[in-house]
Design a protein around this motif. Structure first.
Motif, PDB file in Angstrom:
ATOM      1  N   ALA A   1      -5.194  19.909  30.060  1.00  0.00           N
ATOM      2  CA  ALA A   1      -5.486  20.297  31.441  1.00  0.00           C
ATOM      3  C   ALA A   1      -4.764  21.594  31.808  1.00  0.00           C
ATOM      4  CB  ALA A   1      -5.095  19.170  32.394  1.00  0.00           C
TER       5      ALA A   1
ATOM      6  N   THR B   1      -3.331  14.827  27.418  1.00  0.00           N
ATOM      7  CA  THR B   1      -4.279  15.116  28.502  1.00  0.00           C
ATOM      8  C   THR B   1      -3.716  16.172  29.436  1.00  0.00           C
ATOM      9  OG1 THR B   1      -5.173  12.882  28.386  1.00  0.00           O
ATOM     10  CG2 THR B   1      -5.597  14.105  30.402  1.00  0.00           C
ATOM     11  N   LYS B   2      -2.437  16.040  29.793  1.00  0.00           N
ATOM     12  CA  LYS B   2      -1.815  17.041  30.665  1.00  0.00           C
ATOM     13  C   LYS B   2      -1.770  18.405  29.997  1.00  0.00           C
ATOM     14  CE  LYS B   2       1.041  14.209  33.679  1.00  0.00           C
ATOM     15  NZ  LYS B   2       2.401  13.942  34.168  1.00  0.00           N
TER      16      LYS B   2
ATOM     17  N   LYS C   1      -1.342  10.533  27.708  1.00  0.00           N
ATOM     18  CA  LYS C   1      -1.109  11.208  28.988  1.00  0.00           C
ATOM     19  C   LYS C   1      -0.600  12.621  28.759  1.00  0.00           C
ATOM     20  CE  LYS C   1       0.062   7.483  32.163  1.00  0.00           C
ATOM     21  NZ  LYS C   1       1.148   6.925  32.986  1.00  0.00           N
TER      22      LYS C   1
ATOM     23  N   TRP D   1      -6.954  18.473  18.960  1.00  0.00           N
ATOM     24  CA  TRP D   1      -6.439  19.149  20.141  1.00  0.00           C
ATOM     25  C   TRP D   1      -5.547  20.332  19.813  1.00  0.00           C
ATOM     26  CZ3 TRP D   1      -1.029  18.218  21.025  1.00  0.00           C
ATOM     27  CH2 TRP D   1      -0.516  18.889  22.116  1.00  0.00           C
TER      28      TRP D   1
ATOM     29  N   ASN E   1      -6.328  24.641  30.567  1.00  0.00           N
ATOM     30  CA  ASN E   1      -7.574  24.972  31.262  1.00  0.00           C
ATOM     31  C   ASN E   1      -7.380  25.105  32.762  1.00  0.00           C
ATOM     32  OD1 ASN E   1      -9.701  24.877  29.067  1.00  0.00           O
ATOM     33  ND2 ASN E   1      -8.648  22.939  28.739  1.00  0.00           N
ATOM     34  N   ASN E   2      -6.115  25.269  33.187  1.00  0.00           N
ATOM     35  CA  ASN E   2      -5.763  25.447  34.602  1.00  0.00           C
ATOM     36  C   ASN E   2      -6.300  24.326  35.492  1.00  0.00           C
ATOM     37  OD1 ASN E   2      -4.363  27.873  34.102  1.00  0.00           O
ATOM     38  ND2 ASN E   2      -6.303  28.991  34.082  1.00  0.00           N
ATOM     39  N   ILE E   3      -6.149  23.097  35.009  1.00  0.00           N
ATOM     40  CA  ILE E   3      -6.563  21.919  35.758  1.00  0.00           C
ATOM     41  C   ILE E   3      -5.325  21.080  36.021  1.00  0.00           C
ATOM     42  CG2 ILE E   3      -7.948  19.804  35.704  1.00  0.00           C
ATOM     43  CD1 ILE E   3      -9.801  21.271  33.709  1.00  0.00           C
ATOM     44  N   VAL E   4      -5.195  20.586  37.258  1.00  0.00           N
ATOM     45  CA  VAL E   4      -4.063  19.739  37.608  1.00  0.00           C
ATOM     46  C   VAL E   4      -4.489  18.288  37.421  1.00  0.00           C
ATOM     47  CG1 VAL E   4      -2.491  19.025  39.443  1.00  0.00           C
ATOM     48  CG2 VAL E   4      -3.201  21.421  39.252  1.00  0.00           C
ATOM     49  N   VAL E   5      -3.686  17.544  36.657  1.00  0.00           N
ATOM     50  CA  VAL E   5      -3.961  16.134  36.411  1.00  0.00           C
ATOM     51  C   VAL E   5      -2.830  15.323  37.008  1.00  0.00           C
ATOM     52  CG1 VAL E   5      -4.263  14.362  34.649  1.00  0.00           C
ATOM     53  CG2 VAL E   5      -5.190  16.635  34.273  1.00  0.00           C
TER      54      VAL E   5
END
Length: 160
Positions: free
Chosen positions: A139, A135-136, A132, A93, A142-146
Motif C-alpha cells: 500500500a 499489505t501495508k 498485514k 511481492w 502505491n501511496n495508499i493508506v491502509v
C-alpha cells in the motif's frame, strides 16, 4: 530411489543458497527503504529474514522422505510450513530479492501445488502479522493508506 533422493538434496542445497543470498540482499534493500519508509517496513524484512533462516537451519528436514499429508511432508513442523508459506507469499511481492521466485519453485515442488496456492494467497498458513505488514508495504509503495483498526473492531464485534 537414490537418484530421486539426490535430486531433492540438490534442490535443498540450491534453496539454502538462494535463501542465503536473499538474507544478504535484505541488508542492502533495507537501507534505502528505511530512509523513505516507516519502521513497519523494517519489521516486515526482519520477519522475512527470520523465515529464511528457519528454512536454512531446517533444510535437512525438507530432504527426508516421509509420508505426504495434504501435500506436505509429515516430518516438517508447523514452523517449517509457516516459513515456507511466508517465503512463497513474499516471492511475488519483493522484486528486490530475485532469488525468491526460484526458492518458491523449489518449495512448491517439495510441498505440493495445493500448499503453494494457499501460501501464494496467504490463506490459513501465513502468519497474519506478516500478511498485514506486507499489505501495508504494498500500500505504501502505491501511496495508499491502509488501516486495519476498523477490521479488528469488526472482528471483535462479530465475536460478541
Amino acid at each position: 530411489m537414490g537418484f530421486l533422493h539426490r535430486k531433492t538434496s540438490k534442490q535443498t542445497g540450491k534453496l539454502k543458497t538462494l535463501l542465503g543470498l536473499a538474507i544478504s540482499r535484505i541488508a542492502a534493500v533495507r537501507r534505502p527503504r528505511l530512509a523513505r519508509k516507516s519502521i513497519a517496513t523494517d519489521d516486515a524484512f526482519e520477519m522475512i529474514e527470520m523465515y529464511y533462516k528457519r528454512l536454512i537451519e531446517n533444510a535437512a528436514k525438507l530432504d527426508k522422505p516421509g509420508t505426504i499429508v495434504f501435500g506436505v511432508y509429515s516430518e516438517c513442523t508447523e514452523e517449517i510450513r509457516e516459513a515456507a508459506a511466508a517465503v512463497m507469499l513474499v516471492a511475488g511481492w519483493c522484486g528486490e530479492l530475485p532469488e525468491l521466485p526460484f526458492a518458491r519453485t523449489i518449495l512448491a515442488d517439495k510441498f505440493g501445488s495445493d500448499f503453494a496456492e494457499a501460501a501464494k494467497d496467504g490463506t490459513g498458513i501465513v502468519d497474519p502479522m506478516l500478511k498485514k505488514k506486507v499489505t501495508k508495504e504494498i500500500a505504501m509503495e502505491n501511496n495508499i493508506v491502509v488501516d486495519f483498526s476498523e477490521l479488528q473492531d469488526a472482528v471483535k464485534d462479530g465475536e460478541d
